[in-house]
Design an enzyme around this catalytic site. Sequence first.
Site, short mmCIF file in Angstrom:
data_model
loop_
_atom_site.label_atom_id
_atom_site.label_comp_id
_atom_site.label_asym_id
_atom_site.label_seq_id
_atom_site.Cartn_x
_atom_site.Cartn_y
_atom_site.Cartn_z
N SER A 46 24.81 40.67 -53.03
CA SER A 46 25.15 39.88 -54.20
C SER A 46 24.04 40.04 -55.22
O SER A 46 22.89 40.32 -54.87
CB SER A 46 25.27 38.41 -53.77
N SER A 47 24.38 39.83 -56.49
CA SER A 47 23.36 39.98 -57.55
C SER A 47 22.29 38.90 -57.48
O SER A 47 21.25 39.01 -58.13
CB SER A 47 24.03 39.96 -58.93
N CYS A 48 22.51 37.85 -56.66
CA CYS A 48 21.50 36.78 -56.56
C CYS A 48 20.25 37.21 -55.79
O CYS A 48 19.29 36.47 -55.70
CB CYS A 48 22.10 35.53 -55.93
N TYR A 106 20.54 31.89 -49.38
CA TYR A 106 21.56 32.94 -49.29
C TYR A 106 20.97 34.28 -49.70
O TYR A 106 21.18 35.31 -49.05
CB TYR A 106 22.73 32.55 -50.21
N LYS A 135 20.60 37.94 -47.68
CA LYS A 135 21.17 39.19 -48.19
C LYS A 135 20.09 40.27 -48.35
O LYS A 135 20.35 41.45 -48.08
CB LYS A 135 21.88 38.93 -49.53
N HIS A 185 33.55 29.16 -59.03
CA HIS A 185 32.67 29.76 -60.03
C HIS A 185 33.29 29.61 -61.42
O HIS A 185 34.43 29.19 -61.56
CB HIS A 185 32.43 31.23 -59.70
N ASP A 221 22.93 25.11 -70.03
CA ASP A 221 23.55 26.43 -70.19
C ASP A 221 23.34 27.36 -69.00
O ASP A 221 24.10 28.30 -68.80
CB ASP A 221 22.97 27.12 -71.43
#
Length: 328
Positions: A123-125, A152, A156, A195, A285
Amino acid sequence: MADNTGSEMKSGSFMLEKSAKIFVAGHRGLVGSAIVRKLQDQGFTNLVLRTHSELDLTSQSDVESFFATEKPVYVILAAAKVGGIHANNTYPADFIGVNLQIQTNVIHSAYTHGVKKLLFLGSSCIYPKFAPQPIPESALLTGPLEPTNEWYAIAKIAGIKMCQAYRLQHQWDAISGMPTNLYGQNDNFHPENSHVLPALMRRFHEAKANNADEVVVWGSGSPLREFLHVDDLADACVFLMDQYSGFEHVNVGSGVEVTIKELAELVKEVVGFKGKLVWDTTKPDGTPRKLMDSSKLASLGWTPKISLKDGLSQTYEWYLENVVQKKQ
């Protein structure tokens, strides 16, 4: 010193082995289900699929006996425990523990039982909170993670490193792909923990159904985000299985940025909501910009095919048929 990163491994045989046994772990999720559809469309006839009740991937003995019995030739690891910020904050031990168990069990058993190639999906996280934008693969482990999903993310990252370690020590062909924000059929449209994209789609749909005058969205709408249709990701996974055997993980993104405001307007248009869109600027934001650098994948010869507008239209059709109608 000899190159033991496996860069010399042969690729290009996957697409020729349509009857080879392929285990897709996590085949009921957003990603796994798309990969299964793509493989079936491409003519693969020997897919091995197991639900959680049939095979508990956190059980080392169950996974070991599954591999000993089934002996898959290829493995795509799309199974993971996923959730939003609230879930990550509430159950950090589950997010790091369950994901580490799944990855360790599947990767180790795949290697010991002679699997030819494994694709691990992250994942991009995994990238640092303040990574350069667009985020290149080389940004991994160069700074602190976003605290809201570090449990998480660390699991990964361990999965990527495990694939690399098995490649280094055993010359085994394990590769990793890191997708950007995904959307499409089988997404989670839950009102509490979905999401941004499915959440917007559901809210506009419900506002339209209730003849509401307006929809209020948090923030200013200025943050930039990237979205990839899950069918494009599935196509990229098949491409990587066939064409890539490198040491480094590969980013899989659309390369197209859209503001949350533009996204909301597009979803509003696709859903057909005629009311007003109101921005609650007292609400936060989030990160101003998050874009993956997918130039490495493009240089290998893969680019996405589904535009955001077309992808949203397909997703809304699926939502109407599979979420709305089932509730009625």
